[in-house]
Design a protein around this motif. Structure first.
Motif, short mmCIF file in Angstrom:
data_model
loop_
_atom_site.label_atom_id
_atom_site.label_comp_id
_atom_site.label_asym_id
_atom_site.label_seq_id
_atom_site.Cartn_x
_atom_site.Cartn_y
_atom_site.Cartn_z
N ASN A 165 0.84 -1.21 0.00
CA ASN A 165 0.00 0.00 0.00
C ASN A 165 0.87 1.25 0.00
N SER A 167 -0.01 4.94 0.75
CA SER A 167 -1.07 5.87 1.15
C SER A 167 -0.97 7.19 0.39
N ARG A 185 -15.01 13.76 -0.50
CA ARG A 185 -14.28 12.57 -0.13
C ARG A 185 -15.21 11.36 0.06
N LYS A 189 -14.97 7.11 -1.37
CA LYS A 189 -14.67 6.15 -0.30
C LYS A 189 -14.56 4.71 -0.79
N TYR A 192 -10.79 4.15 -2.62
CA TYR A 192 -9.58 4.02 -1.81
C TYR A 192 -9.31 2.55 -1.44
N PRO A 193 -10.29 1.84 -0.83
CA PRO A 193 -10.01 0.44 -0.50
C PRO A 193 -9.82 -0.45 -1.71
N ALA A 196 -6.29 0.17 -2.76
CA ALA A 196 -5.40 -0.28 -1.67
C ALA A 196 -5.27 -1.80 -1.68
N GLU A 197 -6.39 -2.50 -1.92
CA GLU A 197 -6.34 -3.96 -1.94
C GLU A 197 -5.56 -4.47 -3.15
N TYR A 200 -2.00 -4.09 -2.20
CA TYR A 200 -1.64 -5.04 -1.15
C TYR A 200 -1.53 -6.46 -1.71
N GLU B 14 -5.74 9.40 8.25
CA GLU B 14 -6.82 9.58 7.27
C GLU B 14 -6.69 8.56 6.14
N THR B 15 -5.51 7.96 6.05
CA THR B 15 -5.23 7.03 4.96
C THR B 15 -4.79 5.67 5.52
N PRO B 16 -5.75 4.88 5.99
CA PRO B 16 -5.37 3.57 6.56
C PRO B 16 -4.68 2.68 5.53
N GLY B 17 -3.78 1.85 6.03
CA GLY B 17 -2.93 1.08 5.11
C GLY B 17 -3.23 -0.40 5.08
N PRO B 18 -2.19 -1.24 4.94
CA PRO B 18 -2.38 -2.69 4.76
C PRO B 18 -2.68 -3.43 6.08
N GLU B 25 2.97 1.57 5.93
CA GLU B 25 2.56 2.45 7.04
C GLU B 25 1.05 2.44 7.26
N PHE B 26 0.67 2.83 8.46
CA PHE B 26 -0.73 2.94 8.89
C PHE B 26 -1.49 1.62 8.74
N LEU B 54 -15.64 6.04 12.50
CA LEU B 54 -14.96 5.70 11.24
C LEU B 54 -15.00 6.83 10.21
N ASP B 55 -15.62 7.93 10.53
CA ASP B 55 -15.78 9.02 9.54
C ASP B 55 -14.53 9.90 9.43
N GLY B 56 -14.45 10.57 8.29
CA GLY B 56 -13.41 11.59 8.12
C GLY B 56 -12.22 11.18 7.27
N GLY B 57 -12.02 9.87 7.08
CA GLY B 57 -10.84 9.44 6.32
C GLY B 57 -11.15 9.25 4.84
N TYR B 58 -10.18 8.66 4.14
CA TYR B 58 -10.34 8.42 2.70
C TYR B 58 -11.05 7.10 2.40
N GLY B 59 -11.08 6.21 3.38
CA GLY B 59 -11.70 4.90 3.15
C GLY B 59 -10.93 3.83 3.90
N TYR B 60 -11.50 2.63 3.96
CA TYR B 60 -10.88 1.56 4.74
C TYR B 60 -10.65 0.31 3.91
N PRO B 61 -9.38 -0.09 3.71
CA PRO B 61 -9.13 -1.37 3.05
C PRO B 61 -9.64 -2.50 3.95
#
Lengths: 338, 107
Positions: A165, A167, A185, A189, A192-193, A196-197, A200, B14-18, B25-26, B54-61
């Protein structure tokens, strides 16, 4: 006379040795021509690779997969002797970004084969539109070139590459979409995932560690005609190969196009003990069916799947195998604000 | 009623990672170990709820979420974790169901 005979004998020996180390299947050889043969041991062989006019994996999959396969095959058979490979791209008329990215990835991977450090050189297309596409993609950032680079284009994110990933890249792409689609944003939403996937998976599943390929992904995004077009690729094992490796007994003999279609339909989720795994492809398919992403093309090994506007999956088998996986999709900027 | 709140975008990234820290990172693992577990222990000790916003970020992998919350269940057990955690997401309400699924199926 003895000296002459000895020299002749040595020459014959050298020639035989040279021939032996240059074995590759000439029947397969349509795009590569030897332009300089080594006569002495220290000479470096030079070959020219002629790129097809339609330089697009998505639009011309059979020819391009054959073209790239031939290069890979040639290099693999010359891994112990240094070769200069000249890419003649001058005849290219139509080009898509997937082929440019694949070419970059291939060169990076081939530099990793064997002990010989091959030299890669080349030219650019004569066709102005194709040339512009190469320049604007960021291709020249990855090679040494005297050709003048173009200034940053506000409608494009040039080719980015990385491992696992990233970021910063993900944020950059989401911010680009938000700006172009004039949305928030919240509207990106899902994106992004998704990306990211993909990144990954490249790191986690796409490579087996034994291969010469480098664990990198490549991504490119552009805004054109109210569409945001994204191309993502890795040059790893590919989805059908990964599935075959994981589910050895059940998948023997299955066509790769069908395998990829099954993976998109989530048919492998139930086969793993980890129920939360293998959700990536069904999720992508669902976004395509809900029309959040349009015109989805997915190519992996010999498999080619396309989801059309009616959410129908077409799966076919390509003639040759590509390394890894290519995703291409579009976002309609007018449909992003909903 | 008193509760402890974590806003992932503000308190972590704001940018969760793997999934794992070694992958970038993150990560979900980093969030769980550095942010979630200390707050979870505090909530259990004080016998209060731990709210995850969970609000406010770019999204969640998905792998981030599974490792963070599925990982918490693997560490402390489903019953205690489900009893303590509360989730809020106005921007992506479907995430609540996804996380619940990860926590139920955590092995």
């Amino acid at each position: 006379m003895w000296i002459k005979r000895r020299n002749l004998k040595n020459l014959k020996k050298r020639k035989n040795k040279t021939n032996k180390s240059h074995i590759y299947n000439p029947i397969e050889n349509n795009y590569i021509k030897k332009t300089k043969s080594p006569t002495r041991k220290r000479d470096i062989e030079e070959v020219t690779v002629f790129a097809p006019e339609n330089f697009s994996i998505i639009n011309n999959p059979d020819e391009l997969s054959k073209f790239f396969d031939e290069i890979k095959y040639y290099i693999k058979n010359h891994k112990d002797n240094k070769v200069t490979i000249y890419f003649d791209l001058s005849k290219i008329k139509d080009v898509t970004i997937d082929a440019i990215m694949y070419l970059l990835a291939l060169i990076k991977n081939l530099q990793n084969i064997g002990l010989a450090k091959h030299t890669f050189r080349g030219n650019l297309p004569q066709n102005e539109i194709a040339l512009e596409k190469f320049k604007e993609s960021g291709f020249l950032d990855f090679v040494n070139s005297r050709v003048q680079k173009v200034n940053a284009n506000a409608n494009k994110i040039t080719i980015r590459t990385g491992q696992s990933n990233d970021s910063k890249v993900l944020k950059e792409i989401c911010d680009f979409v938000i700006e172009k689609a004039n949305c928030t944003r919240k509207n990106t939403k899902f994106l992004y995932p998704l990306m990211a996937e993909m990144m990954y998976n490249t790191y986690e599943h796409a490579y087996d560690g034994k291969s010469y390929t480098i664990k990198n992904w490549y991504i490119y995004v552009e805004c054109e005609n109210n569409l945001i077009k994204t191309t993502f690729l890795d040059t790893g094992l590919g989805i059908p190969s990964t599935l075959r490796k994981r589910f050895k007994e059940t998948l023997f003999g299955e066509q790769e196009g069908k395998l990829l279609e099954s993976a998109l339909n989530g048919e492998f989720r139930s086969k793993t003990k980890l129920a939360y795994r293998n959700n990536g492809l069904p999720t992508i398919k669902n976004y395509a069916i809900k029309k959040e992403i349009l015109n989805l093309h997915l190519l992996s090994n010999k498999a080619y799947c396309f989801i059309d506007d009616d959410a129908k999956i077409s799966a076919k088998e390509m003639k040759n195998k590509i390394m890894g996986t290519i995703f291409y999709w579009e976002l309609d900027i007018n449909g992003m604000r909903g | 009623m008193e509760k402890i709140i974590i806003n992932i975008a503000k308190d972590f990234s704001e940018t969760p990672g793997p999934r794992y820290q070694k992958d970038g990172e993150f990560s979900g693992e980093e969030f769980r170990e550095k942010v979630l577990v200390p707050k979870y222990n505090e909530a259990v000790e004080k016998k209060v709820k731990l709210e995850i916003n969970l609000d406010g970020g770019y999204g969640y992998p998905p792998s981030f979420l599974e490792e963070a919350f599925g990982g918490l269940v693997r560490k402390f057990g489903k019953e205690e974790v489900v009893k303590t955690l509360e989730f809020v997401s106005l921007e992506e309400p479907y995430l609540l169901e996804t996380i619940q699924k990860y926590m139920e199926k955590a092995i």
